[in-house]
Structures are given as C-alpha cells and as structure tokens.
Design an enzyme around this catalytic site. Sequence first.
Site, short mmCIF file in Angstrom:
data_model
loop_
_atom_site.label_atom_id
_atom_site.label_comp_id
_atom_site.label_asym_id
_atom_site.label_seq_id
_atom_site.Cartn_x
_atom_site.Cartn_y
_atom_site.Cartn_z
N ASP A 121 7.27 2.00 2.19
CA ASP A 121 6.63 1.42 1.01
C ASP A 121 6.10 2.42 -0.03
O ASP A 121 4.91 2.36 -0.39
CB ASP A 121 5.51 0.49 1.47
N HIS A 166 3.86 1.11 -3.15
CA HIS A 166 2.41 0.88 -3.24
C HIS A 166 1.68 2.02 -3.94
O HIS A 166 0.55 1.86 -4.39
CB HIS A 166 1.80 0.64 -1.85
N ASP A 183 -6.05 2.75 0.85
CA ASP A 183 -5.10 2.09 1.75
C ASP A 183 -5.85 1.17 2.71
O ASP A 183 -5.45 0.04 2.96
CB ASP A 183 -4.33 3.13 2.58
N HIS A 206 -2.93 3.84 -5.26
CA HIS A 206 -3.49 5.17 -5.51
C HIS A 206 -3.60 5.48 -7.01
O HIS A 206 -3.47 6.62 -7.42
CB HIS A 206 -2.65 6.22 -4.77
N HIS A 242 -15.14 6.63 44.67
CA HIS A 242 -15.13 6.94 46.10
C HIS A 242 -14.63 8.35 46.40
O HIS A 242 -14.49 8.72 47.55
CB HIS A 242 -14.26 5.94 46.87
#
Lengths: 444, 166
Positions: free
Chosen positions: A208, A211, A365, A216, A106
């Site tokens: 973490d 991991h 990941d 990896h 509007h």
Amino acid sequence: MRTIDWKEVEKNIENGRFPQWLVTDPEIYELEKERIFGRTWQFLAHESELKEPGSFVTRMMVDDPIILVKNKNGEINAFLNSCSHRGVRLCTEDYGNKKAFSCPYHGWTYNLNGELIGVVAGNKVFGESMDKSEWGLRPVPRVESYQGMIFGNLDPDAMSLEDYLGEMKWYFDIMLGRSDGGMEVRGVPQRWVAKANWKMTSENFAADPYHVQTTHRSAVELKLTPSDPLYASYGHQVVLSNGHGINVITSATGRSNNIYQGMPESMWSMFEKNLNKEQLDIFSRVQNFVGGVFPNLSFLSSCSGTEGTKYNHLQFRVWRPLGPDQVEIWIWYMIDKALPEDYKEKSYKGFIATFGAAGTLEQDDTENWARIVEASQGLMARDRNLSYNNMLNYLMGLDYLDPDENFPGPGKAYPTCYTDHIARSMHKYWLELITKEPEVKSHE
Amino acid sequence: MNSDIQYEISQFLYYEAYLLDHRKYREWLELLDDDIQYTMPLRVTVDNKMGSNLNTEMTYFADSKKDIEIKVERLYTKSAWVENPPTRQRHFISNVVVEPCFSSNDYKVRSYFLFKRSRSSEAKTEELFGEREDIIRKVNGKWKIAKRTVYPDQSVLSVMNVSMFL
C-alpha cells in the site's frame, strides 16, 4: 459456526472486493490462527541475536511461547517454552545466556538441546518406569533460515522455507546478502501493542504505497518529503508467490537520488561482488523497498536524514495477532556489519526518528489502523449477506495494468506502486489457506 | 539539597507538564537547552544476574533539539492525524529528587511519571509510567532541561504509539 459462503467470498476477492466482515470477525480470527498461522513460516529471530553457545531469545508464534537457543555445536533450536511436566512457561526472560533451563515449579531441568537432564528426587519419586528421553522440550516442528533470518513452522509437512519464500529470496539477497559479514540486529526489538488487525497492518507495508501521500502528509507539509502526490508510486509493485510482495519505489525519473540507498562508496565493491547485474541495477535505482512475507512479516529498506545526506536503514517487523483487533508490533532494526560505526549511528537515528512507536511517520499509521477496526466490528459492517454491500475496495489497477516484461527482477512487476495487485494476491492466498480443511492423519 | 532549589525545580517540572498537557508545544520547546539529549531506552525482562534491565542500544527515540523541533512543528501541521483531533493527556510528575552535579549550574533530577491519555470517544484510557533522569541547568537565570532519559517500566508498551513527549 455459522455457514460461510466461501464461493461468494472468492467471487468478491477475484473482483477486487474484500468483504469488511472478514477483517475482525471472531470466528474468522480463530480460523486464521489454525489454518494460516498454523501452516505458514513465522519469523522468529535473526542469527545475530544468538551469538554464543547458550544464547537464547524468547519469542511468540501467535499464542505459542517459543525459546530459541544456540547449543554447544552452534546450532539454533526452537522449542515450545513450556515445561513438559506441568506446562509452566519455562523462561520468562526476553534474552540471555544459560547452560540449562530450570523450571521454577518443581525444578525439572533441560539442556541446550531441550533434553530433560534433571528431575528433582528423580527415581525416588518417579520410579524406573519414567524414561527421561520421552520428556524433553517439544521442538517447533520445522526451523529453517535464509540469509540469517530464522523462521519456524508448526506444520511438519510444510514446504521448505526456501520454496515458501520463492522469488522473495532474490530481493532478500539484495537487502540482507549484499555486504560481507551480513547484517546485525541492533539491541533488541521495539515492542508495543496497537489497536489494529494483522491483515491490515501487513497490507499497509506489503501492498500500500498509496497511503503515503495522505497518511504521511504532515511530512509533506514540513517539506521533508516531496509534494508530488504520485511520489510513492514511481517504480514497480512486484507480486511474488505465496502472497508475498515487494514495492520497488524509485522516482519520477526511474532513478534514485541516492545511489545504493545512500550507502558509502567504500561498500560498493562488496555489492558488486555479492549481487548479480540485475540485482545491482535495481539496488542502484531504488529509493525504498517496502514489502512483506505472508502472513505477518513486513520490511522496509529506506533512506532517512534531515540534513542533506541520506542514510539507509532496514527494518523487519512482525505483526503478532493478539486478537481480531489487536497486534503486538515487534520491530528489528538491522544494519550491515561491515559499515563504519559513524554511518551505523546516523542510520539508526534516521530510523527511530521516522519509524517505531515514536517515529513521526509511524504515529499516524497507528491512528488509521485503529480506525479500521473501530469501524469494522458492528452488525452493519459485519453483515455476511452483504445486503449493505460492505466491501472494502481493492479495485486499483484491476483491469488496466499489465506487467512490465522488461523489469529485471523475478515476480510479476506492475509499472506503478499505486495498485492493489499485491493486496489482491494476499487475499487469494489467505482464502486458499483458510478454506483448506485440516488433513486428518491416521496414526497406526 | 537547598530547599529553594528543590522547590524551584519541582515547580519547573510541573510547569513543563502543564505546557505539554495544554498542547503549548512551542512554549515547551523553550524549556529545552540547545544541546539537549532526549532519549527513551527499552525496558527488557532479563535475569537479575544481567544487572540492568534496560537495553540502551535500542531506544524509542534519541532526539537532539533539532529532532524535537521537527516533532513539535509536525504537531502544528494540518495532517498530524494522531493528534488531530487531539488526545487528552495528563503528565503526573512525582518523587522529585534533586542532587547537585559537578558543574554548579547543573542539577541531576530524578522524577517518576504517570502519563494518562484519552483518545477519541473511547472509555478505555491508555497509560505509560516510569522514571526520568534529567540534567536541569540554569542558563541566563532560566531553568532549562539539558538532558532527559525516560525509563519506561513496561517491556511491551501498552500505548498505541509514543506521540507524546514524556
């Protein structure tokens, strides 16, 4: 909602066990939106993204669309990106520069301070009774910044951003405040949607390093990273207040192969001027800073480069929850303004080769994050009475690690990064917030 | 454009897609010229007055041949989990337009792509689509890709990662 035995949950969390049903349960997700994301500081933008008066970016605080805009005085304000007339999302652009925001429905128009300045046919249709000053854009209740990082909070009574960041400020100073002129965001954030729960992705960065050696491993196979399975463990995992945490990863010798993360010597005098002795000590020895600000801001300051010389890069990322099993990932790449252009370019190349949607490390990941939610949504995984004993394991370092009193930085520093101390601290803060009933405020 | 060249280059692009979809990545690498620049800038949502809705300052990748070699060799390791077990991929390449370049061995080639991927036992598939701008070059009688810029149409990608070559 079914009754949740929070006492039982607390007992498990205290003992390094996180019930698997909490990961993707839809009722828990609704509670998280209200009680965690409705109360904590959310990262919105870096100051370098808003250069001129009229510069704006649009962002999301979970489901709330937000406009951040710099006004004529250079102040940055944040508003709900919704026209106060019929609720239309006012601006769909990612960024740009405007003198005013006009609604396409509007035609109501707002200035850079969010004030309603234009109503089509104005007094002829609304009469004199409508007071335009009552119909401005709704501001985000709290907007504060630290080291150029702008955060918003939907809780007007929240503690200040500086109190919330607490000990994290000391580490932000190293990553963001080390050089004259500060940091700049390159281009715009990368954005994509991944199958993941926000808690697990936040944890992956904040808590973490364990991991790294498996997720990896392809980098080890290619001889890009060391084969020592402990290589990401060297250094300290530092538990900070309010569920924040940082891993200060060094090496087996406790030192870095690349002093000041591979920053050129021309920058060192700035570091020595802007940082204190303890900060310099840590910065000179660190290979990677990786951590998070609770609930969903993560960061990594790392060194990359395939041909000998290493280049530092810094990334911040928001895991915006789109549901219990989906996140929109936003990654900002940042670099010291004061660095030579050639260094910036090499740093940027090192960053996108390894991180972001196409990064060789990040790809794997995303696979693991997807697999967590794929296996957590069934009846057996979501069994609340735990007759199947469905607990995720956060026992690492639970009963044998003591903090290192000689660590020069603030926080509780454990002498290895292969421990679940930050994760357990995140779970405790998560539990504290999610079990806190909303206060009923009286309006008199 | 000479219809032989148009045909040869189109066939070359389809052959390239075949190699990628059949995970013959080392063979695919042979199609890339040594000085290739392989980039994917970001699509953004901005006002028309900004002219372009691409942001080239940030990219999803900006790879040299050496960078691509690492990505390819990674896919032959035992621990590139994202592609082991492998996803099933199809590159649909269409709307190929070939234009001559300043150098007589080079051609500017525009093509549209639709990439579909099936992962694990999920019924839902992923897709990416957009346009590519290539420089394709004849080197010692063989076609090589000397430059490729991939323009995605989404400003927020709906694939869980960009592990594929486009």
